[in-house]
Design a protein around this motif. Structure first.
Motif, PDB file in Angstrom:
ATOM      1  N   GLU A  96      -3.550  -0.782  -5.148  1.00 59.17           N
ATOM      2  CA  GLU A  96      -3.505  -2.248  -5.118  1.00 59.17           C
ATOM      3  C   GLU A  96      -3.912  -2.779  -3.742  1.00 59.17           C
ATOM      4  O   GLU A  96      -4.697  -3.721  -3.634  1.00 59.17           O
ATOM      5  CB  GLU A  96      -2.102  -2.735  -5.476  1.00 59.17           C
ATOM      6  N   LYS A  97      -3.414  -2.152  -2.699  1.00 60.00           N
ATOM      7  CA  LYS A  97      -3.764  -2.588  -1.333  1.00 60.00           C
ATOM      8  C   LYS A  97      -5.246  -2.352  -1.046  1.00 60.00           C
ATOM      9  O   LYS A  97      -5.907  -3.206  -0.446  1.00 60.00           O
ATOM     10  CB  LYS A  97      -2.905  -1.855  -0.297  1.00 60.00           C
ATOM     11  N   MET A  98      -5.766  -1.201  -1.464  1.00 55.55           N
ATOM     12  CA  MET A  98      -7.199  -0.924  -1.248  1.00 55.55           C
ATOM     13  C   MET A  98      -8.056  -1.922  -2.032  1.00 55.55           C
ATOM     14  O   MET A  98      -9.078  -2.400  -1.533  1.00 55.55           O
ATOM     15  CB  MET A  98      -7.544   0.507  -1.654  1.00 55.55           C
ATOM     16  N   THR A  99      -7.631  -2.260  -3.240  1.00 58.67           N
ATOM     17  CA  THR A  99      -8.349  -3.237  -4.059  1.00 58.67           C
ATOM     18  C   THR A  99      -8.322  -4.617  -3.406  1.00 58.67           C
ATOM     19  O   THR A  99      -9.250  -5.391  -3.559  1.00 58.67           O
ATOM     20  CB  THR A  99      -7.739  -3.302  -5.474  1.00 58.67           C
ATOM     21  N   ASN A 100      -7.262  -4.895  -2.646  1.00 60.34           N
ATOM     22  CA  ASN A 100      -7.131  -6.173  -1.940  1.00 60.34           C
ATOM     23  C   ASN A 100      -7.803  -6.141  -0.568  1.00 60.34           C
ATOM     24  O   ASN A 100      -7.436  -6.894   0.333  1.00 60.34           O
ATOM     25  CB  ASN A 100      -5.660  -6.570  -1.809  1.00 60.34           C
ATOM     26  N   ASN A 101      -8.772  -5.243  -0.406  1.00 62.90           N
ATOM     27  CA  ASN A 101      -9.669  -5.231   0.745  1.00 62.90           C
ATOM     28  C   ASN A 101      -9.068  -4.693   2.043  1.00 62.90           C
ATOM     29  O   ASN A 101      -9.565  -4.998   3.128  1.00 62.90           O
ATOM     30  CB  ASN A 101     -10.280  -6.622   0.980  1.00 62.90           C
ATOM     31  N   PHE A 102      -8.013  -3.899   1.953  1.00 68.21           N
ATOM     32  CA  PHE A 102      -7.529  -3.219   3.145  1.00 68.21           C
ATOM     33  C   PHE A 102      -8.306  -1.922   3.305  1.00 68.21           C
ATOM     34  O   PHE A 102      -8.690  -1.290   2.331  1.00 68.21           O
ATOM     35  CB  PHE A 102      -6.021  -2.939   3.058  1.00 68.21           C
ATOM     36  N   ASP A 103      -8.545  -1.512   4.551  1.00 62.63           N
ATOM     37  CA  ASP A 103      -9.302  -0.295   4.832  1.00 62.63           C
ATOM     38  C   ASP A 103      -8.412   0.914   5.086  1.00 62.63           C
ATOM     39  O   ASP A 103      -8.844   2.054   4.912  1.00 62.63           O
ATOM     40  CB  ASP A 103     -10.187  -0.491   6.075  1.00 62.63           C
ATOM     41  N   PHE A 104      -7.190   0.678   5.526  1.00 64.46           N
ATOM     42  CA  PHE A 104      -6.293   1.755   5.935  1.00 64.46           C
ATOM     43  C   PHE A 104      -4.894   1.403   5.429  1.00 64.46           C
ATOM     44  O   PHE A 104      -4.295   0.430   5.871  1.00 64.46           O
ATOM     45  CB  PHE A 104      -6.301   1.857   7.460  1.00 64.46           C
ATOM     46  N   VAL A 105      -4.404   2.190   4.499  1.00 62.27           N
ATOM     47  CA  VAL A 105      -3.074   1.964   3.918  1.00 62.27           C
ATOM     48  C   VAL A 105      -2.220   3.186   4.218  1.00 62.27           C
ATOM     49  O   VAL A 105      -2.654   4.314   3.995  1.00 62.27           O
ATOM     50  CB  VAL A 105      -3.149   1.752   2.385  1.00 62.27           C
ATOM     51  N   THR A 106      -1.033   2.958   4.722  1.00 61.32           N
ATOM     52  CA  THR A 106      -0.134   4.064   5.013  1.00 61.32           C
ATOM     53  C   THR A 106       1.225   3.799   4.399  1.00 61.32           C
ATOM     54  O   THR A 106       1.646   2.646   4.275  1.00 61.32           O
ATOM     55  CB  THR A 106      -0.019   4.300   6.545  1.00 61.32           C
ATOM     56  N   GLY A 107       1.880   4.856   3.995  1.00 62.70           N
ATOM     57  CA  GLY A 107       3.255   4.733   3.542  1.00 62.70           C
ATOM     58  C   GLY A 107       4.149   4.547   4.754  1.00 62.70           C
ATOM     59  O   GLY A 107       3.892   5.102   5.815  1.00 62.70           O
ATOM     60  N   SER A 108       5.196   3.742   4.599  1.00 59.78           N
ATOM     61  CA  SER A 108       6.092   3.508   5.719  1.00 59.78           C
ATOM     62  C   SER A 108       7.536   3.793   5.341  1.00 59.78           C
ATOM     63  O   SER A 108       8.062   3.231   4.389  1.00 59.78           O
ATOM     64  CB  SER A 108       5.988   2.077   6.229  1.00 59.78           C
ATOM     65  N   ARG A 109       8.140   4.632   6.154  1.00 62.25           N
ATOM     66  CA  ARG A 109       9.562   4.924   6.002  1.00 62.25           C
ATOM     67  C   ARG A 109      10.412   3.810   6.585  1.00 62.25           C
ATOM     68  O   ARG A 109      11.619   3.758   6.354  1.00 62.25           O
ATOM     69  CB  ARG A 109       9.894   6.233   6.745  1.00 62.25           C
ATOM     70  N   PHE A 110       9.789   2.886   7.313  1.00 63.29           N
ATOM     71  CA  PHE A 110      10.525   1.881   8.076  1.00 63.29           C
ATOM     72  C   PHE A 110      10.458   0.481   7.481  1.00 63.29           C
ATOM     73  O   PHE A 110      10.977  -0.458   8.079  1.00 63.29           O
ATOM     74  CB  PHE A 110      10.033   1.877   9.520  1.00 63.29           C
ATOM     75  N   LEU A 111       9.836   0.322   6.321  1.00 62.79           N
ATOM     76  CA  LEU A 111       9.840  -0.962   5.616  1.00 62.79           C
ATOM     77  C   LEU A 111      11.029  -1.007   4.666  1.00 62.79           C
ATOM     78  O   LEU A 111      11.525   0.035   4.237  1.00 62.79           O
ATOM     79  CB  LEU A 111       8.557  -1.120   4.786  1.00 62.79           C
ATOM     80  N   PRO A 112      11.492  -2.214   4.288  1.00 64.58           N
ATOM     81  CA  PRO A 112      12.512  -2.287   3.240  1.00 64.58           C
ATOM     82  C   PRO A 112      12.005  -1.575   1.982  1.00 64.58           C
ATOM     83  O   PRO A 112      10.860  -1.761   1.567  1.00 64.58           O
ATOM     84  CB  PRO A 112      12.667  -3.798   2.990  1.00 64.58           C
ATOM     85  N   GLY A 113      12.823  -0.719   1.427  1.00 65.76           N
ATOM     86  CA  GLY A 113      12.419   0.088   0.276  1.00 65.76           C
ATOM     87  C   GLY A 113      11.916   1.464   0.668  1.00 65.76           C
ATOM     88  O   GLY A 113      11.738   2.327  -0.177  1.00 65.76           O
TER      89      GLY A 113
END
Length: 135
Positions: A8-25
């Motif tokens: 979904e993030k890549m489809t929304n035109n982001f170039d670099f998506v990373t998983g984060s242990r530090f976000l809510p959830g």
């Protein structure tokens, strides 16, 4: 579970998506205390040095647009390549984002990561390079 969020993030035109242990959830489940402490401190240092709008620099669950990867000139092998990728990507795009990610301990096998002085020095090298070389 996470792949759809990355897509979904890549489809929304982001170039670099990373998983984060530090976000809510996000988080770390059954991860030993010493590893959690090192991750938190390391990521605090990386945030100051890299100045990107992400919170988790040191884990490898990522999606990177192929057009960006084709421009990388990576030299590292093993885990330092994660920080080298970020160091190069920050000069090529400003389209970074994250999705919450829960890191768990391995159910089978043994992690290949170790906090050797050589690995830590390479992490420090790329953090220093990011701090000194402006965006």
């Amino acid at each position: 579970k996470y792949i759809l969020k990355f897509n979904e993030k890549m489809t929304n035109n982001f170039d670099f998506v990373t998983g984060s242990r530090f976000l809510p959830g996000g988080g770390m489940l059954n991860v030993p205390l010493h590893r959690r402490v090192i991750s938190v401190i390391g990521n605090m240092i990386f945030r100051v040095c890299f100045r990107l709008k992400i919170s988790d620099y040191s884990q490898g669950f990522r999606a990177i647009r192929m057009s960006l990867i084709e421009q990388f000139r990576l030299k590292e092998a093993g885990f330092p390549i994660l920080i080298e990728e970020l160091e190069q990507a920050r000069h090529l795009t400003r389209k970074f984002t994250e999705v919450p990610f829960v890191l768990t301990t391995r159910q089978r096998g043994i992690s290949k990561f170790s906090y050797t002085p050589k690995v830590l020095l390479k992490y420090i090298f790329y953090a220093g390079k990011a701090f000194v070389v402006p965006l």
